[in-house]
Design a protein around this motif. Sequence first.
Motif, mmCIF file in Angstrom:
data_model
loop_
_atom_site.group_PDB
_atom_site.id
_atom_site.type_symbol
_atom_site.label_atom_id
_atom_site.label_comp_id
_atom_site.label_asym_id
_atom_site.label_seq_id
_atom_site.Cartn_x
_atom_site.Cartn_y
_atom_site.Cartn_z
ATOM 1 N N LYS A 192 0.830 -1.212 0.000
ATOM 2 C CA LYS A 192 0.000 0.000 0.000
ATOM 3 C C LYS A 192 0.859 1.253 0.000
ATOM 4 C CE LYS A 192 -4.067 -1.982 2.153
ATOM 5 N NZ LYS A 192 -4.903 -2.073 3.349
ATOM 6 N N ASP A 238 2.116 1.811 -3.448
ATOM 7 C CA ASP A 238 1.043 2.292 -4.325
ATOM 8 C C ASP A 238 0.766 3.778 -4.139
ATOM 9 O OD1 ASP A 238 0.570 -0.145 -5.542
ATOM 10 O OD2 ASP A 238 -1.059 -0.696 -4.186
ATOM 11 N N SER A 239 0.890 4.259 -2.908
ATOM 12 C CA SER A 239 0.524 5.646 -2.613
ATOM 13 C C SER A 239 1.723 6.591 -2.524
ATOM 14 C CB SER A 239 -0.263 5.700 -1.301
ATOM 15 O OG SER A 239 0.566 5.285 -0.234
ATOM 16 N N ASN A 250 4.388 9.308 -3.018
ATOM 17 C CA ASN A 250 4.414 10.565 -3.754
ATOM 18 C C ASN A 250 5.827 11.046 -4.051
ATOM 19 O OD1 ASN A 250 1.601 10.838 -3.810
ATOM 20 N ND2 ASN A 250 1.600 11.693 -1.762
#
Length: 172
Positions: free
Chosen positions: A45, A48-49, A51
């Motif tokens: 996760k 995936d996130s 930045n």
Amino acid sequence: PLALGDVADRAEVSRSLIYARFPTQHDLMNAVLGRHLHLLRKVSKLADSANDEECFVEIAILYFNHLVDEGPTLALAPRDSFFANQKDSEFQKVFRQVLLKLASLAKRKLRLSNREAIASTLLLTSLPEESALAVLNKKVDREIATDTLASSINAALTSLSFHENIYPEPVN
């Protein structure tokens, strides 16, 4: 190979209890690896996130802390030749997905080729693993290891980012 009788003795339970729950050494190891799936899913996760490149340090420290708190099984078992081809299919699937997501993240954030991203991911996972082993073997303090790990990951990222200056476009 792990002796189930030794595990029973160390856990201070009867051997029959161990053998009833874990008929083979592989069953026991798969149960232990199953306890680590939550970490792998959390790393997935985060990947995936992500930045920015700071996520690499966050993931490395998360992995390091997990290994120190839970023991090095997650780092060692997937590479163990005795355990080869005996790992639970769910664990293998999640483990592979996490490595590929981390490589994809490295490719995207650091502009690396597929091969470079996979190699970098595998190399960078060794930093938290070795740091955790040093803490577990009482060779270094946990806080010092954490700081050194963060510095090492940042230095590695700087080195890998230098690649972009040499090769402006990813080499495939």
